[in-house]
Design an enzyme around this catalytic site. Structure first.
Site, PDB file in Angstrom:
ATOM      1  N   ASP A 161       0.833  -1.193   0.000  1.00  0.00           N
ATOM      2  CA  ASP A 161       0.000   0.000   0.000  1.00  0.00           C
ATOM      3  C   ASP A 161       0.875   1.253   0.000  1.00  0.00           C
ATOM      4  O   ASP A 161       2.024   1.224   0.448  1.00  0.00           O
ATOM      5  CB  ASP A 161      -0.900   0.034   1.237  1.00  0.00           C
ATOM      6  CG  ASP A 161      -1.953  -1.057   1.220  1.00  0.00           C
ATOM      7  OD1 ASP A 161      -2.219  -1.602   0.142  1.00  0.00           O
ATOM      8  OD2 ASP A 161      -2.501  -1.360   2.302  1.00  0.00           O
ATOM      9  N   ARG A 162       0.314   2.345  -0.460  1.00  0.00           N
ATOM     10  CA  ARG A 162       1.059   3.600  -0.547  1.00  0.00           C
ATOM     11  C   ARG A 162       1.768   3.943   0.762  1.00  0.00           C
ATOM     12  O   ARG A 162       2.935   4.350   0.756  1.00  0.00           O
ATOM     13  CB  ARG A 162       0.103   4.740  -0.915  1.00  0.00           C
ATOM     14  CG  ARG A 162       0.786   6.116  -0.994  1.00  0.00           C
ATOM     15  CD  ARG A 162      -0.189   7.226  -1.286  1.00  0.00           C
ATOM     16  NE  ARG A 162      -1.126   7.398  -0.174  1.00  0.00           N
ATOM     17  CZ  ARG A 162      -2.111   8.300  -0.171  1.00  0.00           C
ATOM     18  NH1 ARG A 162      -2.292   9.067  -1.225  1.00  0.00           N
ATOM     19  NH2 ARG A 162      -2.923   8.407   0.870  1.00  0.00           N
TER      20      ARG A 162
END
Length: 326
Positions: free
Chosen positions: A134-135
């Site tokens: 995830d970012r």
């Protein structure tokens, strides 16, 4: 755009109103880039509160070039040869281009770093990518630099270490303490009602996927005589690799990750009951406390088992120290 009939978060209302057209992540990106106004003023945050009768205006920017270009974005390279590159991904770095994130991604950085060697591997928008974080999740990632390596690594991740050396382990700081010092969460995941987040699902819908997470409590913070804790450091190992798996599974058993606004927003009030300076550190922690600290793979060309570890990033190390000090 007509105002809402009830209050709530700006991004949630827009997602409900525009769900078939724009994803929630796209809406969040538009808000953050200044494309949304509330009552004539630029919206500052996706979580901004709105009220009945507010007037919401959305200005869609012109379409951007979908073919990613190289960008000089710093990368922490742990290992590199002709077949693969292993990095320690920083927080805030999206892995591959998509709606609202056509530039500034890991793919843009890799194209700049590796040049033409990534061309065509895994598709135009995801060259070399065989798994993702995830970012706002930090830690170890491996990227393929040729087609043979891509196929070999993809097969390893699809096998989830059942017949090979693949290991993936994460460190997470969660609210409270899971029951027992170790356990297994076996709960299928599918899309949540908002079609953006994931949720534990017990039905047999077409989007539901088998998901298993093993966890081990490694540290407990501010433990009370009854065994309860303010928070815990948990090591999570994946038997499957689904989107947001650790975040959803830990929230499902009642111990969401500290800082996770998508799956642990209801626990924000716990931070307000913490002593200073911990309270301020928790409130300022702007992401989910999740770090991919370990990756073990088989080299796609030599067959050698490679082990990579990345220490806790500075923000999680500070969070850990603050919890340990109470």
């Amino acid at each position: 755009m007509a105002g809402p009939d009830a209050g709530g978060r700006l991004d949630a209302w827009l997602a409900e109103a525009l769900g078939p057209v724009l994803s929630r992540s796209r809406i969040k990106a538009l808000i953050e880039t200044g494309a949304v106004q509330v009552n004539g003023e630029q919206a500052g945050q996706a979580k901004q509160k709105i009220h009945p009768g507010d007037v919401i205006r959305l200005a869609l920017p012109e379409p951007e070039d979908p073919i990613p270009q190289g960008e000089d974005i710093p990368l922490e390279v742990l290992y590199e040869d002709d077949d693969l590159i292993v990095i320690n991904k920083q927080a805030g770095l999206v892995v591959h281009p998509g709606a609202g994130n056509w530039t500034g991604t890991l793919v843009n950085a890799l194209i700049h770093h590796c040049g033409d060697s990534l061309s065509g591997i895994g598709g135009v928008r995801r060259p070399g990518i065989v798994h993702r974080l995830d970012r706002d999740t930090t830690g170890v990632m491996v990227i393929a630099k040729n087609d043979q390596a891509h196929r070999h690594l993809a097969d390893q991740f699809a096998d989830h270490g059942l017949t090979g050396p693949l290991e993936r382990a994460y460190q997470a700081i969660v609210w409270g303490k899971p029951r027992g010092l170790k356990g297994t969460i076996d709960a299928g995941l599918g899309r949540a009602r908002d079609r953006v987040r994931r949720a534990v699902r017990t039905d047999d819908g077409p989007d539901v996927r088998h998901a298993v997470t093993h966890y081990l409590v490694s540290e407990r913070y501010d433990e009370k005589p009854d065994g309860s804790c303010a928070a815990s450091m948990v090591e999570c190992r994946l038997e499957t690799g689904r989107t947001h798996q650790i975040r959803v599974h830990m929230a499902h058993i009642g111990h969401p990750l500290v800082g996770d606004e998508d799956y642990g927003a209801a626990f924000k009030t716990k931070a307000n009951r913490l002593p200073e300076p911990l309270r301020g550190i928790v409130n300022a922690f702007g992401r989910q406390a999740l770090h991919a600290y370990l990756l073990v793979i088989e080299h796609p060309a030599t067959g050698e088992t490679l082990r990579f570890e990345a220490p806790l990033p500075a923000d999680m190390a500070q969070l850990r120290a603050a919890f340990a000090a109470i």
